[in-house]
Motif scaffolding. Structure first.
Motif, PDB file in Angstrom:
ATOM      1  N   SER A 309       0.800  -1.035   0.036  1.00  0.00           N
ATOM      2  CA  SER A 309       0.049  -0.085  -0.193  1.00  0.00           C
ATOM      3  C   SER A 309       0.741   1.148  -0.015  1.00  0.00           C
ATOM      4  O   SER A 309       2.066   1.269   0.627  1.00  0.00           O
ATOM      5  N   PRO A 311       0.071   4.776   0.931  1.00  0.00           N
ATOM      6  CA  PRO A 311      -0.985   5.664   1.427  1.00  0.00           C
ATOM      7  C   PRO A 311      -0.932   7.256   1.140  1.00  0.00           C
ATOM      8  O   PRO A 311      -1.570   8.081   1.140  1.00  0.00           O
ATOM      9  N   ASN A 312       0.311   7.416   0.851  1.00  0.00           N
ATOM     10  CA  ASN A 312       0.789   8.982   0.387  1.00  0.00           C
ATOM     11  C   ASN A 312       0.951   9.293  -1.059  1.00  0.00           C
ATOM     12  O   ASN A 312       1.182  10.231  -1.467  1.00  0.00           O
ATOM     13  N   LYS A 335      -5.437   1.248  -2.439  1.00  0.00           N
ATOM     14  CA  LYS A 335      -4.952   1.303  -1.028  1.00  0.00           C
ATOM     15  C   LYS A 335      -4.052   2.653  -1.187  1.00  0.00           C
ATOM     16  O   LYS A 335      -2.974   2.687  -0.505  1.00  0.00           O
ATOM     17  N   SER A 336      -4.429   3.794  -2.105  1.00  0.00           N
ATOM     18  CA  SER A 336      -3.689   5.057  -1.905  1.00  0.00           C
ATOM     19  C   SER A 336      -4.385   5.734  -0.861  1.00  0.00           C
ATOM     20  O   SER A 336      -3.832   7.136  -1.050  1.00  0.00           O
ATOM     21  N   ASN A 337      -5.268   5.545  -0.093  1.00  0.00           N
ATOM     22  CA  ASN A 337      -5.710   6.522   0.906  1.00  0.00           C
ATOM     23  C   ASN A 337      -6.351   7.595   0.159  1.00  0.00           C
ATOM     24  O   ASN A 337      -6.379   8.841   1.082  1.00  0.00           O
ATOM     25  N   ASN A 339      -5.534   9.842  -2.043  1.00  0.00           N
ATOM     26  CA  ASN A 339      -4.489  11.080  -2.264  1.00  0.00           C
ATOM     27  C   ASN A 339      -4.135  11.389  -3.521  1.00  0.00           C
ATOM     28  O   ASN A 339      -3.419  12.189  -3.857  1.00  0.00           O
ATOM     29  N   CYS A 366     -12.045   5.637  -5.234  1.00  0.00           N
ATOM     30  CA  CYS A 366     -10.731   5.806  -4.301  1.00  0.00           C
ATOM     31  C   CYS A 366      -9.943   7.146  -4.388  1.00  0.00           C
ATOM     32  O   CYS A 366      -8.984   7.162  -3.907  1.00  0.00           O
ATOM     33  N   CYS A 367     -10.401   7.716  -5.633  1.00  0.00           N
ATOM     34  CA  CYS A 367      -9.418   8.998  -5.909  1.00  0.00           C
ATOM     35  C   CYS A 367     -10.397  10.342  -5.988  1.00  0.00           C
ATOM     36  O   CYS A 367     -10.458  10.700  -7.079  1.00  0.00           O
TER      37      CYS A 367
END
Length: 492
Positions: A309, A311-312, A335-337, A339, A366-367
């Motif tokens: 993953s 995350p940032n 799984k990119s949180n 961002n 997710c984006c």
């Protein structure tokens, strides 16, 4: 005149560093302003618009020490560099340079070399003269530059042997090295001086010099960006690159940007799990995995992607020109949180509407912050899926939809008009539209606040003017289109 504190004036003038005429005006105000503006102007003068190359060349030639001029006159008899038609400079301008451009040094040297014809003997003589000139110019720059920030090393000259090398390179932040020109000894010399590189780009990376490269990377204290461009060999042995994978994992905690090209199979996919602070990732596969002896497979990369993953992560670029199936990029996105700001997916041989739907739906969920999205080989079955991106990604500014089959795109134009967010202001395409479809689209776009930037990509653009181009020109004249450009599909 009201006196401005030096540090404040430096900040103000620094804002004008790319505005040549304004910098000239600052220089003419008084000596105080001139002393502050000159170093800013001469950081990288060759990058400024309107700067005269011939004047720059003459200035640099004038600053050559007498010993260099004598050496050149002795070795290149037809040259007389001892008398240059130029007034004595008020400053040592070269000391202000923050980067040494190999192109600049090559151009100055070439301008002083007379063409001697095309037979082998004359060609060798010409190459020798250019080499000797470059040697003296490199020595001039290295002995005078005291705070170099960026350097592109693509020469075989022994740069780190020059007297001023330690002072010149000790503050280097960005280094681009072409390993075709370097030896392990060169890398060792560089390791003694350059230990604070933040951004490293390695070109023509090959197995016989990996040991030196690994040692150089290991000594860096705060490496934040690493780009590796592997040498195009017909066959490569994966075992030569095991130390490189290991040192990347060791340095991974500080890395924010990571790029691999032209094939990813030489590095262990295990490195992905260690890149925990990554913000920018580019995986570019321009060559066939089968060209490797025992390269890591797509399946191996997918296995590690499933447990990795980022995350940032803010930027994701995945290009593949050979494989009908490539790594499952949507697993990274999931799984990119939330961002990611830009996604660029180009898979030349993938024509799979199921995969594309999965990718689009994943991005839409997710984006939410995404601003720029590019995808190739989107099928008509996926046009409706784009509604999800438009409805959920409300900050989208640029959309590029490319297809090597050139499907009819009237339905897509309708969806963009009805569902895209107000922030969308740039659109790139190579789909086929009817005249009526284009006119309806542009008429609807008139209701928007922002004019549109269009990039028209053609499979074989030949500059011919079609009825579609006339429609685009019409709405450009009306202000509906802010800017439009034509590109060849292969170069976009």
């Amino acid at each position: 005149m009201l006196h401005i504190a030096e540090d404040c004036l430096q900040i103000i003038i620094n804002e004008l560093q790319y505005d040549l005429s304004s910098l000239y005006s600052c220089i003419l105000v008084n000596r105080y302003w001139c002393r502050i503006a000159i170093p800013i102007l001469w950081k990288n003068p060759s990058s400024l618009k309107g700067f005269s190359p011939s004047k720059l060349y003459n200035m640099i030639i004038f600053l050559l020490p007498k010993s260099s001029k004598k050496f050149l006159s002795d070795n290149i008899p037809e040259f007389s560099l001892t008398e240059i038609p130029y007034d004595k400079p008020l400053f040592n301008y070269i000391s202000f340079f923050t980067q040494i451009s190999p192109d600049l040094i090559s151009s100055i040297s070439q301008s002083l070399v007379n063409s001697k014809g095309y037979n082998d003997e004359k060609w060798i003589a010409e190459k020798y003269e250019k080499y000797v000139l470059e040697q003296e110019f490199y020595e001039l720059f290295i002995n005078n530059c005291k705070g170099l920030k960026l350097f592109y090393w693509n020469t075989s000259h022994p740069l780190f042997k020059y007297q001023g090398a330690t002072t010149c390179f000790s503050q280097l932040c960005t280094l681009i090295i072409n390993l075709m020109f370097l030896t392990i000894a060169n890398l060792f010399d560089m390791t003694q001086i350059c230990q604070n590189i933040k951004h490293l780009e390695v070109i023509e990376c090959k197995g016989n010099i990996i040991v030196g490269l690994v040692n150089f990377i290991e000594i860096q204290r705060n490496l934040q960006s690493l780009s590796i461009d592997f040498f195009h060999e017909e066959r490569s042995d994966i075992f030569e690159f095991i130390p490189l994978s290991s040192i990347i994992m060791k340095k991974a905690s500080t890395l924010k940007k990571f790029i691999i090209r032209p094939f990813i199979g030489l590095l262990s996919p295990k490195i992905l799990t260690s890149l925990i602070n990554l913000q920018h990732l580019e995986l570019i596969n321009d060559m066939d995995f089968n060209m490797l002896f025992e390269g890591y497979t797509v399946e191996a990369w997918d296995e590690y992607l499933s447990i990795t993953s980022f995350p940032n992560l803010e930027y994701l670029k995945i290009h593949d020109y050979y494989l009908p199936s490539f790594i499952k990029d949507y697993m990274l996105i999931e799984k990119s949180n939330g961002n990611i700001l830009e996604i660029n997916i180009l898979k030349m041989k993938v024509h799979d509407p199921i995969y594309t739907k999965k990718l689009i739906i994943t991005i839409s969920k997710c984006c939410p912050k995404i601003k720029r999205f590019t995808i190739i080989n989107i099928e008509p079955e996926n046009f409706e899926d784009l509604k999800e991106i438009f409805l959920n990604c409300t900050q989208l500014e640029m959309l590029a939809l490319l297809d090597s089959k050139e499907h009819n795109g009237d339905k897509l134009l309708e969806i963009i008009s009805d569902y895209s967010p107000e922030t969308l202001c740039e659109y790139s395409f190579n789909l086929i539209f009817t005249i009526e479809g284009l006119e309806i689209f542009f008429e609807n776009w008139k209701k928007r606040k922002s004019p549109l930037i269009l990039n028209i990509i053609k499979l074989r653009y030949n500059g011919s003017f079609t009825e579609h181009d006339k429609i685009i020109k019409k709405y450009f004249d009306e202000g509906v289109i802010k800017e439009y450009n034509y590109h060849d599909f292969r170069s976009f």
